[in-house]
Design an enzyme around this catalytic site. Structure first.
Site, PDB file in Angstrom:
ATOM      1  CE1 TYR A  85      -4.372   1.105   0.118  1.00 13.02           C
ATOM      2  CE2 TYR A  85      -3.471   2.809   1.532  1.00 13.02           C
ATOM      3  CZ  TYR A  85      -4.488   2.321   0.739  1.00 13.02           C
ATOM      4  OH  TYR A  85      -5.643   3.069   0.569  1.00 13.02           O
ATOM      5  CB  THR A 187     -21.456  -8.454  -3.551  1.00 10.15           C
ATOM      6  OG1 THR A 187     -20.136  -8.793  -3.997  1.00 10.15           O
ATOM      7  CG2 THR A 187     -22.484  -9.064  -4.496  1.00 10.15           C
ATOM      8  NE  ARG A 212     -20.446 -14.282  -4.803  1.00 12.13           N
ATOM      9  CZ  ARG A 212     -20.110 -13.430  -3.843  1.00 12.13           C
ATOM     10  NH1 ARG A 212     -18.870 -13.384  -3.424  1.00 12.13           N
ATOM     11  NH2 ARG A 212     -21.017 -12.636  -3.309  1.00 12.13           N
ATOM     12  CD1 TRP A 305      -6.434   5.800  -1.617  1.00 10.08           C
ATOM     13  CD2 TRP A 305      -4.653   7.061  -2.076  1.00 10.08           C
ATOM     14  NE1 TRP A 305      -5.452   5.464  -0.716  1.00 10.08           N
ATOM     15  CE2 TRP A 305      -4.347   6.222  -0.985  1.00 10.08           C
ATOM     16  CE3 TRP A 305      -3.679   7.946  -2.546  1.00 10.08           C
ATOM     17  CZ2 TRP A 305      -3.114   6.249  -0.343  1.00 10.08           C
ATOM     18  CZ3 TRP A 305      -2.450   7.964  -1.919  1.00 10.08           C
ATOM     19  CH2 TRP A 305      -2.164   7.121  -0.834  1.00 10.08           C
TER      20      TRP A 305
END
Length: 367
Positions: A85, A187, A212, A305
């Site tokens: 990060y 989701t 899925r 961001w």
């Protein structure tokens, strides 16, 4: 800014705390010892994270000691531990975590008790590194008092995900009631918040989810939140993708947190001159854009961001938005799935967050 004005309330609420809470100490000079999740080097979170005791910390004249109530395990928290990060705490003995909610335990002697009092619920605002510990001492200005009549897991998670959803709806396209947006990763908590905030303000959503087991159940849940359409990625493997819009207008805004093919599908949905905002890359695949998307559709690609946005001059503005989002939670207009796990079961929560137990709700540590 016109869109932002429509999405924000005129004033934010402030709640007082109970008499019982106000009886807590205001004169303690040191915090209680803390239990914290630490790491000394970057690497796989399940290998490098450890639970350890920290000594009591001095409470300065303008400091506030907070007893943490809850803090989530976000993907960005794990990325910091992994060392991938952009912003990371210094090592060794870095305390993990970035957002959370706590209760004021004690005040420094120079802190104005009209602004913060023992028993108040507070969040670090802007968020600060090191929330996975039982007690934190920071300057009073680093804490924002919030309402305490909503479940703590919502207060603990309000900043990173819901605020990201709100800002992306405000900052890139001047959306008007009746407009449409398209998103992948629907989701996710950001995705669920986008659906609900969009519906509140008369916007339509096209939502893309992974193929899925249980995808139909996921579709049903998103539609209950207000989604107009939900498609799996395989359903969008057709030539005329816009035929799936029905009577909805072509999307003006696309939100991408996946990358790869899932981002390319968003670009196919967008109208002439539309904008795709990328705020994540869960697939770890690059965003690939066809030449024709630029030449013939004049699409714009942007990035968002939250940490960069909040590190500018947006501190007070972000606090107003957080209060607004918590008001929506209190009114039952904003909800998302989470699982509270006792801090004593940290390693279980971590394994769930890492996907070792299959698909799991957002893990929130309860201190």
């Amino acid at each position: 800014m016109a869109a932002a004005a429509r999405l924000l309330p005129v004033a934010a609420k402030r709640l007082t705390t109970t008499a019982r809470a106000r009886r807590l100490s205001t004169s303690t000079s040191t915090s209680p010892p803390a239990t914290a999740v630490l790491y000394d080097q970057h690497g796989p979170p399940d290998k490098v994270l450890r639970v350890a005791e920290l000594p009591a910390a001095e409470i300065g004249e303008r400091d506030v000691c907070v007893r943490m109530l809850a803090a989530p395990i976000n993907p960005s928290d794990l990325n910091r531990v992994e060392g991938v990060y952009p912003v990371r705490p210094p090592l060794p003995a870095a305390v993990a975590g970035y957002e959370g909610v706590g209760q004021v335990h004690a005040l420094g002697g120079a802190v104005d008790s009209r602004l913060l009092s023992p028993g108040d619920w507070v969040i670090p605002s802007p968020p600060s590194l090191g929330t996975w510990q039982t007690y934190i001492v920071n300057p009073a200005t680093a804490w924002h008092r919030v309402r305490s009549d909503v479940p703590p897991q919502y207060v603990a998670t309000v900043t990173v995900n819901p605020l990201t959803a709100l800002r992306m709806l405000c900052d890139f396209v001047n959306l008007a009631p009746g407009d449409t947006l398209v998103q992948n990763g629907a989701t996710s908590i950001v995705g669920q918040c986008v659906i609900q905030l969009a519906k509140l303000h008369g916007l339509h959503t096209i939502n893309i989810i992974r193929d899925r087991p249980g995808s139909q159940e996921a579709k049903d849940k998103l539609k209950q939140l207000g989604a107009d359409h939900v498609f799996t990625e395989s359903q969008l493997d057709i030539k005329n993708i816009k035929s799936l819009l029905g009577a909805l207008p072509e999307p003006a805004l696309g939100l991408n947190c996946v990358g790869g093919n899932a981002a390319s599908v968003i670009l196919k949905f967008l109208r002439q001159g539309g904008t795709m905002v990328t705020y994540g890359g869960m697939s770890k695949k690059p965003v690939t854009v066809s030449t024709s998307s630029f030449i013939f559709k004049d699409l714009s690609l942007r990035g968002f961001w939250l940490q960069k946005w909040m590190s500018s001059d947006k501190a007070e503005e972000s606090r107003t938005m957080i209060d607004y989002l918590l008001d929506l939670v209190h009114e039952g207009k904003l909800k998302y799935e989470m699982e509270l796990t006792p801090f004593s079961d940290f390693h279980l929560a971590l394994d769930k967050a890492l996907g070792k137990h299959g698909s799991q709700p957002k893990q929130v540590l309860k201190f």
